[in-house]
Design a protein around this motif. Structure first.
Motif, PDB file in Angstrom:
ATOM      1  N   LYS A  47      35.956  47.550  40.018  1.00 57.60           N
ATOM      2  CA  LYS A  47      35.340  46.614  38.976  1.00 57.60           C
ATOM      3  C   LYS A  47      34.806  47.735  37.907  1.00 57.60           C
ATOM      4  N   LEU A  48      35.664  47.301  36.709  1.00 54.12           N
ATOM      5  CA  LEU A  48      35.288  47.904  35.495  1.00 54.12           C
ATOM      6  C   LEU A  48      34.732  47.183  34.348  1.00 54.12           C
ATOM      7  N   GLN A  53      38.474  49.128  31.487  1.00 53.32           N
ATOM      8  CA  GLN A  53      39.496  48.602  31.907  1.00 53.32           C
ATOM      9  C   GLN A  53      40.859  48.664  30.726  1.00 53.32           C
ATOM     10  N   SER A  54      40.512  48.439  29.665  1.00 50.38           N
ATOM     11  CA  SER A  54      41.649  48.468  28.695  1.00 50.38           C
ATOM     12  C   SER A  54      41.861  50.016  28.727  1.00 50.38           C
ATOM     13  N   VAL A  55      41.533  50.845  28.569  1.00 51.46           N
ATOM     14  CA  VAL A  55      41.650  52.604  28.668  1.00 51.46           C
ATOM     15  C   VAL A  55      42.421  52.837  29.774  1.00 51.46           C
ATOM     16  N   PHE A  56      42.143  52.443  30.961  1.00 55.99           N
ATOM     17  CA  PHE A  56      42.934  52.718  32.120  1.00 55.99           C
ATOM     18  C   PHE A  56      44.236  51.877  32.148  1.00 55.99           C
ATOM     19  N   SER A  57      44.196  50.842  31.543  1.00 54.11           N
ATOM     20  CA  SER A  57      45.307  49.815  31.686  1.00 54.11           C
ATOM     21  C   SER A  57      46.428  50.231  30.672  1.00 54.11           C
ATOM     22  N   ASP A  58      45.960  50.881  29.313  1.00 52.45           N
ATOM     23  CA  ASP A  58      46.768  51.156  28.404  1.00 52.45           C
ATOM     24  C   ASP A  58      47.394  52.723  28.880  1.00 52.45           C
ATOM     25  N   PHE A  59      46.777  53.604  29.800  1.00 53.79           N
ATOM     26  CA  PHE A  59      47.489  54.616  30.256  1.00 53.79           C
ATOM     27  C   PHE A  59      48.805  54.395  30.913  1.00 53.79           C
ATOM     28  N   ASP A  60      48.855  53.575  31.917  1.00 57.86           N
ATOM     29  CA  ASP A  60      49.987  53.128  32.445  1.00 57.86           C
ATOM     30  C   ASP A  60      49.755  51.427  32.948  1.00 57.86           C
ATOM     31  N   PRO A  61      50.510  50.638  32.009  1.00 58.62           N
ATOM     32  CA  PRO A  61      50.291  49.466  32.383  1.00 58.62           C
ATOM     33  C   PRO A  61      51.266  48.963  33.663  1.00 58.62           C
ATOM     34  N   SER A  62      52.270  49.803  34.065  1.00 58.14           N
ATOM     35  CA  SER A  62      53.107  49.470  35.055  1.00 58.14           C
ATOM     36  C   SER A  62      52.501  49.809  36.436  1.00 58.14           C
ATOM     37  N   ALA A  63      51.140  50.496  36.470  1.00 58.81           N
ATOM     38  CA  ALA A  63      50.531  51.140  37.602  1.00 58.81           C
ATOM     39  C   ALA A  63      48.962  50.551  37.601  1.00 58.81           C
ATOM     40  N   ILE A  64      48.591  50.314  36.560  1.00 57.16           N
ATOM     41  CA  ILE A  64      47.139  49.845  36.227  1.00 57.16           C
ATOM     42  C   ILE A  64      47.015  48.829  35.392  1.00 57.16           C
ATOM     43  N   TYR A  65      46.574  47.684  35.856  1.00 56.05           N
ATOM     44  CA  TYR A  65      46.422  46.358  35.367  1.00 56.05           C
ATOM     45  C   TYR A  65      45.425  45.463  35.720  1.00 56.05           C
ATOM     46  N   PRO A  66      44.809  44.491  34.887  1.00 62.09           N
ATOM     47  CA  PRO A  66      43.876  43.677  35.258  1.00 62.09           C
ATOM     48  C   PRO A  66      44.603  42.789  36.411  1.00 62.09           C
ATOM     49  N   ALA A  67      43.348  42.344  37.183  1.00 59.58           N
ATOM     50  CA  ALA A  67      43.954  41.381  38.014  1.00 59.58           C
ATOM     51  C   ALA A  67      44.006  40.033  37.680  1.00 59.58           C
ATOM     52  N   THR A  68      44.697  39.026  38.467  1.00 60.00           N
ATOM     53  CA  THR A  68      45.078  37.827  37.603  1.00 60.00           C
ATOM     54  C   THR A  68      43.924  37.022  37.508  1.00 60.00           C
ATOM     55  N   GLY A  69      44.166  36.259  36.345  1.00 61.14           N
ATOM     56  CA  GLY A  69      42.913  35.012  36.160  1.00 61.14           C
ATOM     57  C   GLY A  69      41.629  35.473  36.058  1.00 61.14           C
ATOM     58  N   GLY A  72      40.504  39.456  36.470  1.00 60.35           N
ATOM     59  CA  GLY A  72      40.570  40.496  35.745  1.00 60.35           C
ATOM     60  C   GLY A  72      39.930  40.210  34.215  1.00 60.35           C
ATOM     61  N   LYS A  73      39.770  39.109  34.024  1.00 61.47           N
ATOM     62  CA  LYS A  73      38.582  39.080  32.628  1.00 61.47           C
ATOM     63  C   LYS A  73      37.390  39.330  33.025  1.00 61.47           C
ATOM     64  N   GLN A  74      37.045  39.571  34.355  1.00 60.09           N
ATOM     65  CA  GLN A  74      35.682  40.073  34.729  1.00 60.09           C
ATOM     66  C   GLN A  74      35.603  41.681  34.947  1.00 60.09           C
ATOM     67  N   GLY A  75      36.803  42.156  34.716  1.00 62.88           N
ATOM     68  CA  GLY A  75      36.862  43.563  34.950  1.00 62.88           C
ATOM     69  C   GLY A  75      37.621  44.209  36.075  1.00 62.88           C
ATOM     70  N   TRP A  76      37.960  43.233  36.995  1.00 61.22           N
ATOM     71  CA  TRP A  76      38.590  43.714  38.207  1.00 61.22           C
ATOM     72  C   TRP A  76      40.005  44.303  37.971  1.00 61.22           C
ATOM     73  N   THR A  77      40.436  45.581  38.106  1.00 65.74           N
ATOM     74  CA  THR A  77      41.617  46.070  37.723  1.00 65.74           C
ATOM     75  C   THR A  77      42.123  46.750  39.013  1.00 65.74           C
ATOM     76  N   ILE A  78      43.533  46.497  38.950  1.00 67.17           N
ATOM     77  CA  ILE A  78      44.172  46.929  40.105  1.00 67.17           C
ATOM     78  C   ILE A  78      45.019  48.406  39.869  1.00 67.17           C
ATOM     79  N   PHE A  79      45.173  49.202  40.623  1.00 66.42           N
ATOM     80  CA  PHE A  79      45.665  50.532  40.597  1.00 66.42           C
ATOM     81  C   PHE A  79      46.436  50.818  41.843  1.00 66.42           C
ATOM     82  N   GLU A  80      47.735  50.893  41.432  1.00 69.21           N
ATOM     83  CA  GLU A  80      48.927  51.224  42.432  1.00 69.21           C
ATOM     84  C   GLU A  80      48.524  52.772  42.560  1.00 69.21           C
TER      85      GLU A  80
END
Length: 114
Positions: A47-48, A53-69, A72-80
């Protein structure tokens, strides 16, 4: 990072409990989930806030990205986690914990600016 190492890091914060959550394990502080781990797929969800969320996702969008729906809009972010450096995961995990922990607990882990 593997799932055992992530679990060790998550449980190192004050007053954290680990609980089953659907087909994952969740980590809570004050009964609020700040992280989940899917041990089979080596994915964590943190929960970011919107900026982090934007900073981490920008680093590597294939491995760090918002959860769906809405999640994700609430900040839940997936990290592989198999594709993300340990230090980055630790930083994101700390931010997630501090976002949901009471101020007295969060203050212990937030970096102080000098």
């Amino acid at each position: 990072m593997d799932s055992l190492t992530f679990t060790k890091y998550a449980l190192a914060f004050d007053e954290v409990t680990e609980n089953p959550h659907l087909d994952k394990n969740s980590f809570k502080v004050e009964d609020k989930i700040f992280a989940t781990i899917d041990t089979q797929n080596l994915k964590i969800v943190l929960k970011l806030n919107e900026v982090d969320q934007s900073v981490f996702s920008d680093f590597d969008p294939s491995a760090i990205y918002p959860a769906t729906g809405a999640w994700g809009k609430q900040g839940w972010t997936i990290f592989e986690i198999k594709f993300v450096e340990d230090d980055m995961i630790k930083d994101a995990l700390t931010l997630s914990y501090c976002n949901l922990a009471p101020k007295k607990l969060a203050d212990k882990y937030q970096k102080k600016s000098t």
